[in-house]
Design a protein around this motif. Structure first.
Motif, PDB file in Angstrom:
ATOM      1  N   ALA A  77      -0.301  24.782  19.829  1.00 40.61           N
ATOM      2  CA  ALA A  77      -0.510  23.481  19.198  1.00 40.61           C
ATOM      3  C   ALA A  77       0.711  22.582  19.312  1.00 40.61           C
ATOM      4  O   ALA A  77       0.588  21.360  19.331  1.00 40.61           O
ATOM      5  CB  ALA A  77      -0.885  23.673  17.735  1.00 40.61           C
ATOM      6  N   LEU A  78       1.891  23.160  19.389  1.00 38.78           N
ATOM      7  CA  LEU A  78       3.124  22.377  19.475  1.00 38.78           C
ATOM      8  C   LEU A  78       3.519  22.007  20.906  1.00 38.78           C
ATOM      9  O   LEU A  78       4.511  21.312  21.100  1.00 38.78           O
ATOM     10  CB  LEU A  78       4.275  23.127  18.800  1.00 38.78           C
ATOM     11  CG  LEU A  78       4.175  23.222  17.276  1.00 38.78           C
ATOM     12  CD1 LEU A  78       5.265  24.106  16.709  1.00 38.78           C
ATOM     13  CD2 LEU A  78       4.225  21.835  16.647  1.00 38.78           C
ATOM     14  N   LEU A  79       2.740  22.418  21.875  1.00 39.24           N
ATOM     15  CA  LEU A  79       3.022  22.029  23.259  1.00 39.24           C
ATOM     16  C   LEU A  79       2.957  20.504  23.380  1.00 39.24           C
ATOM     17  O   LEU A  79       2.092  19.865  22.761  1.00 39.24           O
ATOM     18  CB  LEU A  79       2.030  22.674  24.222  1.00 39.24           C
ATOM     19  CG  LEU A  79       2.148  24.189  24.399  1.00 39.24           C
ATOM     20  CD1 LEU A  79       0.971  24.716  25.211  1.00 39.24           C
ATOM     21  CD2 LEU A  79       3.475  24.546  25.068  1.00 39.24           C
ATOM     22  N   PRO A  80       3.855  19.901  24.146  1.00 37.87           N
ATOM     23  CA  PRO A  80       3.890  18.436  24.250  1.00 37.87           C
ATOM     24  C   PRO A  80       2.552  17.805  24.644  1.00 37.87           C
ATOM     25  O   PRO A  80       2.168  16.773  24.095  1.00 37.87           O
ATOM     26  CB  PRO A  80       4.954  18.181  25.318  1.00 37.87           C
ATOM     27  CG  PRO A  80       5.841  19.375  25.264  1.00 37.87           C
ATOM     28  CD  PRO A  80       4.941  20.528  24.914  1.00 37.87           C
ATOM     29  N   GLY A  81       1.816  18.405  25.565  1.00 39.39           N
ATOM     30  CA  GLY A  81       0.519  17.850  25.973  1.00 39.39           C
ATOM     31  C   GLY A  81      -0.498  17.863  24.845  1.00 39.39           C
ATOM     32  O   GLY A  81      -1.282  16.921  24.692  1.00 39.39           O
ATOM     33  N   VAL A  82      -0.486  18.924  24.045  1.00 42.84           N
ATOM     34  CA  VAL A  82      -1.411  19.021  22.906  1.00 42.84           C
ATOM     35  C   VAL A  82      -1.043  17.976  21.857  1.00 42.84           C
ATOM     36  O   VAL A  82      -1.906  17.271  21.335  1.00 42.84           O
ATOM     37  CB  VAL A  82      -1.399  20.444  22.310  1.00 42.84           C
ATOM     38  CG1 VAL A  82      -2.246  20.511  21.048  1.00 42.84           C
ATOM     39  CG2 VAL A  82      -1.882  21.460  23.337  1.00 42.84           C
ATOM     40  N   GLN A  83       0.250  17.839  21.555  1.00 43.16           N
ATOM     41  CA  GLN A  83       0.695  16.850  20.580  1.00 43.16           C
ATOM     42  C   GLN A  83       0.390  15.427  21.053  1.00 43.16           C
ATOM     43  O   GLN A  83       0.013  14.577  20.252  1.00 43.16           O
ATOM     44  CB  GLN A  83       2.191  17.018  20.296  1.00 43.16           C
ATOM     45  CG  GLN A  83       2.524  18.252  19.478  1.00 43.16           C
ATOM     46  CD  GLN A  83       1.966  18.186  18.069  1.00 43.16           C
ATOM     47  OE1 GLN A  83       2.248  17.264  17.325  1.00 43.16           O
ATOM     48  NE2 GLN A  83       1.156  19.175  17.715  1.00 43.16           N
TER      49      GLN A  83
ATOM     50  N   ILE B 279      -4.625   1.771   5.801  1.00 41.35           N
ATOM     51  CA  ILE B 279      -4.723   2.984   6.605  1.00 41.35           C
ATOM     52  C   ILE B 279      -3.321   3.336   7.076  1.00 41.35           C
ATOM     53  O   ILE B 279      -2.623   2.497   7.648  1.00 41.35           O
ATOM     54  CB  ILE B 279      -5.660   2.779   7.820  1.00 41.35           C
ATOM     55  CG1 ILE B 279      -7.068   2.396   7.365  1.00 41.35           C
ATOM     56  CG2 ILE B 279      -5.681   4.019   8.697  1.00 41.35           C
ATOM     57  CD1 ILE B 279      -7.786   3.456   6.550  1.00 41.35           C
ATOM     58  N   ASP B 280      -2.902   4.562   6.816  1.00 38.12           N
ATOM     59  CA  ASP B 280      -1.595   5.046   7.239  1.00 38.12           C
ATOM     60  C   ASP B 280      -1.783   6.271   8.123  1.00 38.12           C
ATOM     61  O   ASP B 280      -2.820   6.933   8.071  1.00 38.12           O
ATOM     62  CB  ASP B 280      -0.728   5.433   6.035  1.00 38.12           C
ATOM     63  CG  ASP B 280      -0.337   4.234   5.196  1.00 38.12           C
ATOM     64  OD1 ASP B 280      -0.231   3.127   5.758  1.00 38.12           O
ATOM     65  OD2 ASP B 280      -0.139   4.407   3.983  1.00 38.12           O
ATOM     66  N   VAL B 281      -0.773   6.575   8.913  1.00 37.59           N
ATOM     67  CA  VAL B 281      -0.772   7.794   9.717  1.00 37.59           C
ATOM     68  C   VAL B 281       0.452   8.608   9.334  1.00 37.59           C
ATOM     69  O   VAL B 281       1.498   8.060   9.003  1.00 37.59           O
ATOM     70  CB  VAL B 281      -0.769   7.496  11.232  1.00 37.59           C
ATOM     71  CG1 VAL B 281      -2.063   6.842  11.649  1.00 37.59           C
ATOM     72  CG2 VAL B 281       0.407   6.648  11.634  1.00 37.59           C
ATOM     73  N   GLU B 282       0.289   9.922   9.322  1.00 38.06           N
ATOM     74  CA  GLU B 282       1.382  10.816   8.963  1.00 38.06           C
ATOM     75  C   GLU B 282       1.384  12.026   9.886  1.00 38.06           C
ATOM     76  O   GLU B 282       0.353  12.406  10.422  1.00 38.06           O
ATOM     77  CB  GLU B 282       1.249  11.273   7.507  1.00 38.06           C
ATOM     78  CG  GLU B 282       1.380  10.138   6.522  1.00 38.06           C
ATOM     79  CD  GLU B 282       1.507  10.599   5.091  1.00 38.06           C
ATOM     80  OE1 GLU B 282       1.773  11.795   4.869  1.00 38.06           O
ATOM     81  OE2 GLU B 282       1.341   9.756   4.202  1.00 38.06           O
ATOM     82  N   ASP B 283       2.561  12.598  10.038  1.00 36.98           N
ATOM     83  CA  ASP B 283       2.724  13.809  10.833  1.00 36.98           C
ATOM     84  C   ASP B 283       2.919  14.997   9.910  1.00 36.98           C
ATOM     85  O   ASP B 283       3.728  14.933   8.977  1.00 36.98           O
ATOM     86  CB  ASP B 283       3.960  13.717  11.740  1.00 36.98           C
ATOM     87  CG  ASP B 283       3.766  12.726  12.867  1.00 36.98           C
ATOM     88  OD1 ASP B 283       2.628  12.569  13.325  1.00 36.98           O
ATOM     89  OD2 ASP B 283       4.760  12.115  13.290  1.00 36.98           O
ATOM     90  N   GLY B 284       2.193  16.071  10.175  1.00 37.58           N
ATOM     91  CA  GLY B 284       2.431  17.335   9.497  1.00 37.58           C
ATOM     92  C   GLY B 284       3.307  18.199  10.376  1.00 37.58           C
ATOM     93  O   GLY B 284       3.860  17.735  11.385  1.00 37.58           O
ATOM     94  N   ASP B 285       3.463  19.452  10.029  1.00 41.61           N
ATOM     95  CA  ASP B 285       4.244  20.362  10.866  1.00 41.61           C
ATOM     96  C   ASP B 285       3.617  20.500  12.250  1.00 41.61           C
ATOM     97  O   ASP B 285       4.316  20.550  13.253  1.00 41.61           O
ATOM     98  CB  ASP B 285       4.331  21.750  10.221  1.00 41.61           C
ATOM     99  CG  ASP B 285       5.178  21.753   8.962  1.00 41.61           C
ATOM    100  OD1 ASP B 285       5.999  20.826   8.801  1.00 41.61           O
ATOM    101  OD2 ASP B 285       5.017  22.678   8.149  1.00 41.61           O
ATOM    102  N   VAL B 286       2.290  20.552  12.277  1.00 41.29           N
ATOM    103  CA  VAL B 286       1.556  20.696  13.534  1.00 41.29           C
ATOM    104  C   VAL B 286       0.537  19.573  13.676  1.00 41.29           C
ATOM    105  O   VAL B 286       0.404  18.981  14.739  1.00 41.29           O
ATOM    106  CB  VAL B 286       0.831  22.067  13.596  1.00 41.29           C
ATOM    107  CG1 VAL B 286      -0.013  22.181  14.853  1.00 41.29           C
ATOM    108  CG2 VAL B 286       1.829  23.208  13.509  1.00 41.29           C
ATOM    109  N   ASP B 287      -0.164  19.283  12.608  1.00 39.73           N
ATOM    110  CA  ASP B 287      -1.287  18.361  12.644  1.00 39.73           C
ATOM    111  C   ASP B 287      -0.854  16.912  12.484  1.00 39.73           C
ATOM    112  O   ASP B 287       0.254  16.609  12.064  1.00 39.73           O
ATOM    113  CB  ASP B 287      -2.277  18.708  11.524  1.00 39.73           C
ATOM    114  CG  ASP B 287      -2.865  20.095  11.696  1.00 39.73           C
ATOM    115  OD1 ASP B 287      -3.163  20.459  12.838  1.00 39.73           O
ATOM    116  OD2 ASP B 287      -3.017  20.804  10.691  1.00 39.73           O
ATOM    117  N   LYS B 288      -1.777  16.016  12.804  1.00 41.84           N
ATOM    118  CA  LYS B 288      -1.605  14.570  12.651  1.00 41.84           C
ATOM    119  C   LYS B 288      -2.679  14.098  11.676  1.00 41.84           C
ATOM    120  O   LYS B 288      -3.809  14.557  11.726  1.00 41.84           O
ATOM    121  CB  LYS B 288      -1.781  13.844  13.985  1.00 41.84           C
ATOM    122  CG  LYS B 288      -0.994  14.424  15.142  1.00 41.84           C
ATOM    123  CD  LYS B 288       0.467  14.165  14.994  1.00 41.84           C
ATOM    124  CE  LYS B 288       1.201  14.711  16.221  1.00 41.84           C
ATOM    125  NZ  LYS B 288       2.582  14.350  16.231  1.00 41.84           N
TER     126      LYS B 288
END
Length: 127
Positions: free
Chosen positions: A18-24, A53-62
């Motif tokens: 999930a943390l691969l650059p292409g997946v992110q 509407i806001d956007v936030e980053d989690g450890d893995v998820d968006k």
């Protein structure tokens, strides 16, 4: 044929992928599309302009978030609707009156923007 050994454990392997650059990058694109659709839907219904509407980053998820902290903190009611409620209020002269808040249907801003099924939250029973 390649073999995959489970040396890191399933959860660690999933997080690694999930943390691969292409997946992110794909998650960022999907989040941007959902946020843009949600903003357009919210603009159609904006009355006082407090919700956003806001956007936030989690450890893995968006995440795409319906935020109403500046207003009446009604993001849950905006998304899922609310039942009619009656509140007892006091006037300056000490007398009281009943203030009726009418029921409203949910707008399902986030659900519609993400192409998810519209589901009303279940009722909570305290027995």
């Amino acid at each position: 044929m390649a073999k995959i050994y489970n040396r890191k454990g399933r959860r660690q392997l999933e997080k690694l992928v999930a943390l691969l650059p292409g997946v992110q990058d794909s998650l960022d694109e999907a989040r941007f599309e959902v946020a843009a659709r949600a903003e357009a839907l919210l603009l159609q219904h904006r009355q006082e302009g407090h919700a956003s509407i806001d956007v936030e980053d989690g450890d893995v998820d968006k995440y795409v978030v319906l935020d109403d902290e500046r207003g009446k903190q009604a993001a849950l009611s905006i998304e899922y609707g609310r039942a009619e409620s009656v509140v007892v209020r006091k006037r300056k002269d000490g007398s009281t009156y009943l203030d009726v808040m009418p029921a409203s249907d949910g707008l399902f801003i986030l659900a519609r923007a993400a192409n998810l099924p519209k589901k009303r939250k279940g009722k909570v029973h305290l027995d």
